[in-house]
Design an enzyme around this catalytic site. Structure first.
Site, short mmCIF file in Angstrom:
data_model
loop_
_atom_site.label_atom_id
_atom_site.label_comp_id
_atom_site.label_asym_id
_atom_site.label_seq_id
_atom_site.Cartn_x
_atom_site.Cartn_y
_atom_site.Cartn_z
N HIS A 1 0.95 11.71 2.24
CA HIS A 1 -0.13 10.77 2.04
C HIS A 1 0.46 9.37 2.20
O HIS A 1 1.68 9.18 2.10
CB HIS A 1 -0.74 10.92 0.65
CG HIS A 1 -1.52 12.19 0.47
ND1 HIS A 1 -2.64 12.50 1.21
CD2 HIS A 1 -1.34 13.24 -0.39
CE1 HIS A 1 -3.11 13.67 0.84
NE2 HIS A 1 -2.34 14.15 -0.13
N CYS B 1 -2.05 8.51 6.22
CA CYS B 1 -3.12 7.52 6.23
C CYS B 1 -2.57 6.14 5.92
O CYS B 1 -1.53 5.99 5.27
CB CYS B 1 -4.19 7.88 5.20
SG CYS B 1 -5.39 9.08 5.78
#
Length: 421
Positions: free
Chosen positions: A252, A300
């Site tokens: 992430h 992301c």
């Protein structure tokens, strides 16, 4: 053969009798044409009799177990619907924090979030059917199509000689000790687990090994553990007899960093991009001085969709905020000047502030595209050209979209991998 009619109430017996009638006719033909003798026919008949006579037991056994199988399948499908979904998930660090906020919100807010979740699911489902046919997205994770195309030795020698002043030196295979590092985090304390990332890991490991790199793998690390792993990797003596390195991060992420396994809003656990570049710059990693350092990040960089709608054909291009000039500094020996940050290239899976997509069953689209284009073109194209081909495969936005970006490019030459050499 008996002419007894098969009972309609016993389908197994009916099949048995029909089978015997058919086989008797076949055996008669085989005997008449001298294909089988009497002894061969007798042995064959024994085996077929055993199969036919035990067919009833087999059907009873299957019927009994089918009920149990049906119950197991029913329980599995109802209790684990997520395993059957073909949804894409983004790598945003906001996912789990949004879920925790929802638990303390009002019923109205919960209903709104449920609607948003359904919209995301519909968009993700539509994306799986909206992929342009020119983009080889069926080539996923650990199962890329085709093998790595090798560079003919004659082409390697010719290009190495003709463009010696334009390309990074490539060491001979014998005695060369190339290293690559992959840091992949799948399991998190507070964020959603990154299901499917294991396929990205296997795919990148296979690619880099075929390109001649010994791959070091680190999994499920906090930000501090990632920094420690990077410093240990940068200190490896093999870099002295290497001509380049790859650093691959899968996790992430936020705008300018990679999330560790303990990250959440109240207590960030982030390895910042600047830390990575600082560890491997010319001041701190002299073994890789003047050698390509390739950074690939699947994560992301925000929660935006990365698209804009136009009512006309005109529009302004957005400015690149990461193309800053880098200052130079004097190295510790105070004899030769060298740029602190040089020979880097970072290839990120999305533009700033926007999401990057990963499929639970097949891994991330970004990594699968990298694997495909490296295998197809690294024998003849330099690294920036390959990255640009990956970018072009994302050029047309789909229902869910991302656009990989090349950032902090400080390479002064072209980097050819010359696989097989």
């Amino acid at each position: 053969m008996a002419d007894k009619k098969p009972s309609k109430e016993d389908p197994v017996n009916m099949v048995k009798l029909l089978t015997r009638n058919v086989l008797d006719g076949i055996f008669d033909d085989l005997m008449e044409n001298n294909v089988l003798n009497t002894e061969e026919l007798r042995n064959l008949g024994k085996g077929l009799n055993f199969m036919v006579n035990n067919a009833g037991n087999l059907v009873d056994n299957i019927t009994e177990k089918a009920q149990m199988v049906g119950k197991i399948l029913k329980d599995r499908l109802l209790s684990h619907p997520k395993q059957l979904s073909l949804e894409y998930q983004h790598e945003s660090e906001d996912q789990e924090s949004e879920e925790s906020s929802a638990s303390s919100s009002s019923s109205t807010e919960s209903e709104e979030e449920n609607e948003e979740s359904k919209d995301e699911e519909r968009a993700a489902s539509a994306h799986s059917m909206a992929v342009p046919p020119t983009a080889p997205l069926e080539i996923q994770g650990a199962q890329p199509s085709g093998r790595l195309k090798l560079c003919p030795h004659a082409h390697f020698r010719e290009l190495k000689t003709k463009r010696a002043d334009e390309i990074y030196p490539v060491m001979e295979k014998e005695g060369r000790t190339r290293l690559a590092l992959i840091i992949c985090s799948k399991e998190f304390h507070y964020l959603l687990n990154r299901n499917g990332s294991e396929l990205d890991l296997l795919g990148m490991q296979d690619l880099l090994e075929n390109l001649g790199y010994s791959v070091v793998i680190e999994e499920n690390l906090t930000a501090q553990e990632m920094e420690t792993a990077l410093r240990q990797f940068a200190a490896r003596p093999e870099h002295q007899s290497s001509d380049s390195t790859f650093l691959v991060f899968m996790s992430h992420g936020i705008l300018n960093g990679i999330c560790g396994t303990k990250h959440w809003d109240q207590e960030p656990d982030v390895l910042h991009d600047d830390t990575i570049f600082e560890i491997f710059n010319n001041r701190n990693c002299r073994s890789l001085r003047d050698k390509p350092k390739v950074i690939i990040m699947q994560a992301c960089r925000g929660s935006g969709a990365g698209i804009v709608w136009f009512t006309t054909d005109s529009g302004k291009a957005s400015a690149d905020t990461h193309g800053q000039l880098l200052q130079s500094s004097i190295c510790n020996d105070a004899v030769t000047k060298a740029h602190v940050e040089k020979d880097f290239i970072a290839f990120k899976s999305s533009t700033p502030h926007n999401v990057s997509w990963r499929h639970e069953m097949s891994g991330s689209v970004f990594i699968s595209q990298i694997i495909y284009y490296f295998k197809e073109y690294s024998w003849s194209h330099h690294l920036e050209e390959i990255f640009r081909k990956v970018q072009r495969s994302f050029e047309t936005p789909n229902v869910v979209t991302q656009l990989p970006t090349i950032e902090r490019l400080s390479m002064t030459r072209y980097f050819y991998l010359f696989p097989g050499n």
